[in-house]
Enzyme design. Sequence first.
Site, mmCIF file in Angstrom:
data_model
loop_
_atom_site.group_PDB
_atom_site.id
_atom_site.type_symbol
_atom_site.label_atom_id
_atom_site.label_comp_id
_atom_site.label_asym_id
_atom_site.label_seq_id
_atom_site.Cartn_x
_atom_site.Cartn_y
_atom_site.Cartn_z
ATOM 1 N N GLY A 15 0.781 -1.226 0.000
ATOM 2 C CA GLY A 15 0.000 0.000 0.000
ATOM 3 C C GLY A 15 0.812 1.275 0.000
ATOM 4 O O GLY A 15 0.402 2.267 0.612
ATOM 5 N N SER A 16 1.948 1.312 -0.720
ATOM 6 C CA SER A 16 2.756 2.534 -0.717
ATOM 7 C C SER A 16 2.024 3.685 -1.405
ATOM 8 O O SER A 16 2.144 4.842 -0.990
ATOM 9 C CB SER A 16 4.115 2.293 -1.375
ATOM 10 O OG SER A 16 3.990 2.037 -2.756
ATOM 11 N N MET A 92 -4.655 -6.401 -6.823
ATOM 12 C CA MET A 92 -4.220 -7.384 -7.818
ATOM 13 C C MET A 92 -5.334 -8.354 -8.208
ATOM 14 O O MET A 92 -5.126 -9.557 -8.317
ATOM 15 C CB MET A 92 -3.008 -8.150 -7.284
ATOM 16 C CG MET A 92 -1.842 -7.253 -6.885
ATOM 17 S SD MET A 92 -1.338 -6.116 -8.209
ATOM 18 C CE MET A 92 -0.658 -7.265 -9.386
ATOM 19 N N ARG A 93 -6.503 -7.819 -8.433
ATOM 20 C CA ARG A 93 -7.617 -8.607 -8.941
ATOM 21 C C ARG A 93 -8.293 -7.815 -10.052
ATOM 22 O O ARG A 93 -8.387 -6.582 -9.983
ATOM 23 C CB ARG A 93 -8.650 -8.883 -7.838
ATOM 24 C CG ARG A 93 -8.094 -9.653 -6.643
ATOM 25 C CD ARG A 93 -7.829 -11.104 -6.969
ATOM 26 N NE ARG A 93 -9.069 -11.818 -7.281
ATOM 27 C CZ ARG A 93 -9.093 -13.068 -7.732
ATOM 28 N NH1 ARG A 93 -7.953 -13.725 -7.953
ATOM 29 N NH2 ARG A 93 -10.247 -13.653 -7.975
ATOM 30 N N VAL A 94 -8.768 -8.509 -11.071
ATOM 31 C CA VAL A 94 -9.494 -7.858 -12.154
ATOM 32 C C VAL A 94 -10.943 -7.679 -11.716
ATOM 33 O O VAL A 94 -11.616 -8.645 -11.347
ATOM 34 C CB VAL A 94 -9.425 -8.677 -13.457
ATOM 35 C CG1 VAL A 94 -10.277 -8.021 -14.545
ATOM 36 C CG2 VAL A 94 -7.975 -8.811 -13.915
ATOM 37 N N LEU A 95 -11.415 -6.450 -11.746
ATOM 38 C CA LEU A 95 -12.785 -6.159 -11.330
ATOM 39 C C LEU A 95 -13.759 -6.480 -12.461
ATOM 40 O O LEU A 95 -13.440 -6.310 -13.642
ATOM 41 C CB LEU A 95 -12.902 -4.686 -10.941
ATOM 42 C CG LEU A 95 -12.107 -4.286 -9.695
ATOM 43 C CD1 LEU A 95 -11.994 -2.769 -9.602
ATOM 44 C CD2 LEU A 95 -12.759 -4.856 -8.439
ATOM 45 N N ASN A 109 -7.092 4.499 -11.080
ATOM 46 C CA ASN A 109 -6.004 3.548 -10.880
ATOM 47 C C ASN A 109 -4.692 4.217 -11.282
ATOM 48 O O ASN A 109 -4.683 5.162 -12.077
ATOM 49 C CB ASN A 109 -6.222 2.293 -11.738
ATOM 50 C CG ASN A 109 -5.153 1.235 -11.510
ATOM 51 O OD1 ASN A 109 -4.786 0.956 -10.369
ATOM 52 N ND2 ASN A 109 -4.650 0.651 -12.571
ATOM 53 N N HIS A 111 -0.957 3.197 -12.957
ATOM 54 C CA HIS A 111 -0.343 2.122 -13.731
ATOM 55 C C HIS A 111 1.101 2.494 -14.042
ATOM 56 O O HIS A 111 1.377 3.638 -14.438
ATOM 57 C CB HIS A 111 -1.119 1.897 -15.031
ATOM 58 C CG HIS A 111 -0.592 0.773 -15.855
ATOM 59 N ND1 HIS A 111 -0.762 -0.551 -15.504
ATOM 60 C CD2 HIS A 111 0.125 0.766 -17.017
ATOM 61 C CE1 HIS A 111 -0.189 -1.320 -16.419
ATOM 62 N NE2 HIS A 111 0.354 -0.547 -17.338
#
Length: 318
Positions: A15-16, A92-95, A109, A111
């Site tokens: 969570g940086s 790290m999950r695809v919504l 988000n 990236h």
Amino acid sequence: MAERLRVAAILSGRGSNMAALLYASRLRDCPYELCLVASNKPEAAGLSLAKAEGIETWALSHKGIAKADFEAALTATLEAAETDYVALCGFMRVLSPEFVERWSGRIVNIHPSLLPKYKGLDTHARAIDAGDPVAGCSVHLVTPELDDGPVLGQIEVAILPSDTPDTLAARVLHAEHQLYPAALSAYVARHLDADWLLEQVRDLALELPEAEEAPSHGSPAFKTKKGKFFAHFSDRHHGEERIALLVKTSGEDEMSALIGAEPDLYHRPAYYGASGWIGLRLDRKDTDWDHVASWLQSSWRRTASKSLTKLLDAADEF
């Protein structure tokens, strides 16, 4: 200072970037606050940091449950926290498309590439292998297609001859921590930006037949060609604290009824109210732009010639 927008951060690890958003929110002029940190991994280090900083946390492992059930529980938690915006911080999950559509325009988000380059994983290795002189990071709106939403901001980071994916990633991470709070702040506060609000009004007004922009008493306004004004943009004019759109009503009865029913949305504008104009407040976090478009069309109809309104009536039939 205006009411701060409530942002929930969702993460899967350290969570940086969440920490960067959190500490930026402690600045006096930041337009948002973190209301929740959520994770699909109860052991995520980012949750421990959030708890230590007094932020509400929520965790539910995605393992062993259907994606729809996980997202339903997450949605209920976000709504209970009165979340205005969602910030993905290494989630790290695809919504699912359904979840993304539920938060359309309100989920962002970060990236680690200069989008549209290098969507997906292994962005640093791909940039090095391609011989790019720079890498970087992007903040974007989340859409159902992976890493494909509109870009809100970017920072370039030079690629050194000696770089490996790990050394480049470390420098890009520094850039991410600078970019994310700045881009998020600008985006969530856009409803207080008169230039942005005027651009939205302009796009809607100029869609109407033979509409054109022309100044009125030194302020932006819209009229029909060789006709009357049907809308005025008011940026805190005549001592008002509001940014508003002035549109034409049918008269005193309609104006009084609207103001009485929704005084936070409508008001009687100085100098214009006596002529049947009403102020529709724009500088709200939940402005309904379909409602604004409807008022523009209604006001246009009250001021346009019959030959022009017939054009719009014909278009509406299709």
